[in-house]
Design an enzyme around this catalytic site. Structure first.
Site, PDB file in Angstrom:
ATOM      1  N   TRP A 330       0.772  -1.083  -0.042  1.00  0.00           N
ATOM      2  CA  TRP A 330      -0.111  -0.009   0.059  1.00  0.00           C
ATOM      3  C   TRP A 330       0.717   1.408   0.059  1.00  0.00           C
ATOM      4  O   TRP A 330       0.524   2.217  -0.590  1.00  0.00           O
ATOM      5  CB  TRP A 330      -0.709  -0.088   1.181  1.00  0.00           C
ATOM      6  CG  TRP A 330      -1.596   1.381   1.558  1.00  0.00           C
ATOM      7  CD1 TRP A 330      -2.577   1.636   0.529  1.00  0.00           C
ATOM      8  CD2 TRP A 330      -1.083   2.425   2.065  1.00  0.00           C
ATOM      9  NE1 TRP A 330      -3.066   3.077   0.953  1.00  0.00           N
ATOM     10  CE2 TRP A 330      -1.988   3.480   1.975  1.00  0.00           C
ATOM     11  CE3 TRP A 330      -0.118   2.773   3.123  1.00  0.00           C
ATOM     12  CZ2 TRP A 330      -1.936   4.774   2.386  1.00  0.00           C
ATOM     13  CZ3 TRP A 330       0.154   3.779   3.803  1.00  0.00           C
ATOM     14  CH2 TRP A 330      -0.860   5.030   3.379  1.00  0.00           C
ATOM     15  N   HIS A 331       2.012   1.298   0.831  1.00  0.00           N
ATOM     16  CA  HIS A 331       2.881   2.470   0.636  1.00  0.00           C
ATOM     17  C   HIS A 331       3.535   2.745  -0.403  1.00  0.00           C
ATOM     18  O   HIS A 331       3.613   4.095  -0.751  1.00  0.00           O
ATOM     19  CB  HIS A 331       3.996   2.067   1.806  1.00  0.00           C
ATOM     20  CG  HIS A 331       3.513   2.289   3.143  1.00  0.00           C
ATOM     21  ND1 HIS A 331       2.958   1.311   3.980  1.00  0.00           N
ATOM     22  CD2 HIS A 331       3.642   3.366   3.948  1.00  0.00           C
ATOM     23  CE1 HIS A 331       2.647   1.842   5.300  1.00  0.00           C
ATOM     24  NE2 HIS A 331       2.976   2.927   5.140  1.00  0.00           N
ATOM     25  N   GLY A 332       3.349   1.795  -1.475  1.00  0.00           N
ATOM     26  CA  GLY A 332       4.185   2.237  -2.689  1.00  0.00           C
ATOM     27  C   GLY A 332       4.021   1.134  -3.646  1.00  0.00           C
ATOM     28  O   GLY A 332       4.393   0.032  -3.031  1.00  0.00           O
ATOM     29  N   PHE A 487       2.142   8.635  -0.970  1.00  0.00           N
ATOM     30  CA  PHE A 487       1.339   7.451  -0.901  1.00  0.00           C
ATOM     31  C   PHE A 487      -0.058   7.457  -1.219  1.00  0.00           C
ATOM     32  O   PHE A 487      -1.020   6.688  -0.867  1.00  0.00           O
ATOM     33  CB  PHE A 487       1.661   6.641   0.553  1.00  0.00           C
ATOM     34  CG  PHE A 487       3.011   6.855   0.825  1.00  0.00           C
ATOM     35  CD1 PHE A 487       4.167   6.051  -0.210  1.00  0.00           C
ATOM     36  CD2 PHE A 487       3.734   6.939   2.143  1.00  0.00           C
ATOM     37  CE1 PHE A 487       5.432   6.015   0.031  1.00  0.00           C
ATOM     38  CE2 PHE A 487       4.835   6.868   2.175  1.00  0.00           C
ATOM     39  CZ  PHE A 487       5.892   6.229   1.249  1.00  0.00           C
TER      40      PHE A 487
END
Lengths: 487, 150
Positions: A330-332, A487
């Site tokens: 999810w962060h990247g 993000f």
């Protein structure tokens, strides 16, 4: 919202002053209706969003309308129909997020691994329209919308929700772009009964959090930022210094944002969730994850970990690992974030299945004082930050190799590292590190004293004013972008 | 607050091993009984000395992780006979807070009192067995003890 962008404060001022003047006159003449406060908040939030990004506003507006209509429909239906609507909304919300955030990664990095030439031709074509440029806040408001759908689906109260209330819930200007990710039960009741409450108490409370947040962001995070050297791979001391500074920076940057949001919300009488609870005081990695980015961690716990696991509690360890890896993703959309997520998942499991027996073996209190537990936890978090900050996989490999090479820790390398800064640069770095240490020490002290809030000492009236003064004096000339905006 | 300084003690210890006075169980409030249960479970699960567990400390301070949290809630559900939120030990991260919440939000008195009364019965049986054993040991058993030196 970008709180370090001057235009945010300017637009807030330009819209706020005329609006509150009209409101004051209307209240005085007794012709101001209370629901107009909600409409005023909605206009303020949407105008600030337009100012932040016009192109993203179109996507945001579409998602708000779509989600509102579908949730309203869902609340009127029962059984499988309601379930199908919820699944559709969540599916479309996630698909929109995936489109902007993950399409390029899947084609270039995943598909490109198996099919030769795909990456080059994809890049030549320019990818899918709009993909690659992540609209500001899309991750955060998507998660908030998804949580709202699930919570509304589970809720016993199936009363229809007002459109203005829903827009205010999703677009509330202090937190729409980078959280905290608010839940229906916490924020929606406040939004439903929203009235601007400019009491002296709210102002004082808001100012305290705002001061702390601004100090963390503009003084600590932004002044540490220039010393983080991503290019350095050979000198082990500089690599460690960059990792250490990044570990500090990411906390002060994001906690700073969250506290500014908290302070701004308090000004208008809304209580947001505390998104950071002094995470660097944690003596265990479990505790770290209960203190770091709390609203995201609880989101993953409630909407990924627990539903994935269901009744299969014997598989909890596996699902925990999967959840952490997904959280990293999810962060990247990059391998380093996946590694970072998996690293933390693995760390928790290694500590559980290998650390506990070891801890038992060596004797729990004799060899493991609290300080050592804290140091090991902080060290583990720091190493994790290397995976988080380094998106270039080749460079990441080189840095890891340098870190595990014993002879890289030589005095000559130490001398070279120290001489890489001028006297002025060194002095500024020492000053900022002194301030960060003092800040973190006050968090530790509050924890040791078992105070109600970990930031109690930092929020004391006299210290708040000192922090505000230091922010005016020492704020970085060129504020760096909020890390979590990516993000 | 250290547990040994508080009035709450692990129920199993009370009932089986360290029971000094049966009335102590009857006097325990449901919250204290739940605290005792949690302390005992936690000490077993994390291999800790129950006496070192402070009911007001965050559970993560003792190494409780997400896996423990969900399994402990599952065990608590079995013990109390009611469905509990899976996030209980996250939302109420100390033993004291969890117990307070459970007493406030759920009807746990019946489950706790039945466990307490069974503990009293166990303790009473245990005491009877001990009396019988001691009466035996005062006869042939006593002689044997003296001979064997035990």
């Amino acid at each position: 919202m970008n709180f370090s962008d001057f235009s945010f404060w300017w637009v807030l001022f330009l819209i706020g002053v005329p609006f509150f003047t009209v409101r004051y006159i209307g209240k005085y003449l007794n012709i101001w209706r209370d629901y107009l406060d909600s409409i005023g908040l909605m206009v303020l939030s949407l105008m600030l969003f337009v100012n932040a990004s016009r192109s993203s506003f179109i996507i945001f507006a579409f998602e708000i309308i779509f989600n509102y209509v579908m949730v309203r429909l869902m609340l009127r239906r029962r059984g499988w129909e309601s379930q199908a609507i919820a699944a559709t909304v969540i599916g479309i919300d996630i698909a929109i997020l995936a489109y902007f955030k993950y399409v390029n990664f899947f084609v270039e990095d995943v598909l490109g691994l198996f099919v030769g030439g795909v990456t080059a031709s994809w890049q030549q074509r320019g990818g899918i329209p709009g993909a690659g440029a992540i609209p500001p806040g899309i991750s955060f408001y998507t998660f908030q919308m998804v949580a709202f759908v699930v919570d509304s689906f589970r809720s016993k109260n199936k009363q229809p929700i007002g459109v203005v209330d829903y827009i205010n819930f999703v677009s509330f200007f202090p937190q729409v772009v980078a959280g905290p990710i608010e839940r229906r039960a916490d924020l929606f009741p406040q939004i439903e009964s929203f009235r601007f409450k400019f009491s002296a108490e709210n102002f004082e409370d808001g100012l305290k959090w705002l001061s702390l947040g601004l100090f963390m962001k503009l003084v600590l995070a932004d002044n540490l930022s220039p010393y983080i050297n991503l290019q350095e791979t050979g000198n082990v001391w500089l690599v460690w210094l960059s990792i250490y500074l990044f570990t500090l920076r990411i906390y002060f940057d994001f906690a700073g944002y969250s506290f500014i949001a908290l302070g701004l919300a308090k000004f208008v009488g809304v209580q947001l969730t505390l998104n950071f609870i002094a995470p660097y005081t944690s003596p265990s990695i479990q505790e770290f994850w209960r203190r770091w980015h709390v609203t995201l961690s609880t989101w993953f716990r409630d909407y990924v970990f627990l539903p994935l696991m269901g009744a299969k509690k014997q598989w909890a360890a596996f699902y925990l690992f999967v959840t952490f890896t997904l959280s990293g993703f999810w962060h990247g959309a990059a391998w380093n974030f996946i590694i970072w997520g998996a690293y933390h998942g693995l760390l928790l499991l290694v500590l559980r299945y290998a650390g506990r027996p070891f801890y038992r073996f060596v004797g729990e209190r004799l060899f493991m004082p609290q300080f050592l537990s804290w140091a090991l936890t902080f060290g583990s978090v720091m190493l994790g930050c290397l995976f988080f900050m380094e998106s270039d996989m080749t460079r990441l490999g080189q840095k890891l190799q340098t870190l595990v090479t014993p002879w890289a820790y030589s005095f000559s390398n130490l001398g070279a590292a120290m001489s890489s800064f001028s006297a002025n640069e060194g002095a500024v770095l020492v000053l900022i590190l002194f301030l960060t240490t003092a800040e973190l020490f006050l968090e530790h002290l509050a924890v040791w004293q078992k105070r109600k809030c970990e930031y109690d000492l930092l929020l004391s009236p006299w210290l708040t004013r000192v922090l505000l003064g230091l922010t005016i004096l020492l704020a970085a000339n060129t504020p760096s972008k909020f890390i979590y905006f990516e993000f | 607050m250290q547990l040994q300084n508080s009035s709450s003690k692990p129920s199993e210890d009370l009932s089986k091993n360290n029971l000094q006075d049966e009335n102590m169980i009857v006097e325990n409030s449901p919250a204290e009984a739940i605290q005792s249960w949690l302390v005992t479970k936690l000490s077993k699960q994390l291999s800790l000395n129950a006496k070192t567990i402070d009911v007001r400390e965050p559970l993560t301070r003792y190494g409780l992780d997400s896996i423990d949290a969900v399994t402990l809630v599952g065990d608590l559900e079995d013990w109390l006979g009611c469905e509990l939120p899976s996030t209980l030990l996250w939302d109420y991260p100390t033993i004291e807070k969890s117990a307070e919440y459970l007493v406030k939000e759920f009807d746990v008195s019946a489950a706790v009192s039945s466990v307490a009364s069974s503990n009293v019965k166990d303790a009473s049986d245990d005491k009877t067995e001990k009396v019988e054993a001691s009466s035996k040991s005062s006869g042939w058993g006593g002689l044997w003890n003296r001979i064997s030196g035990s």
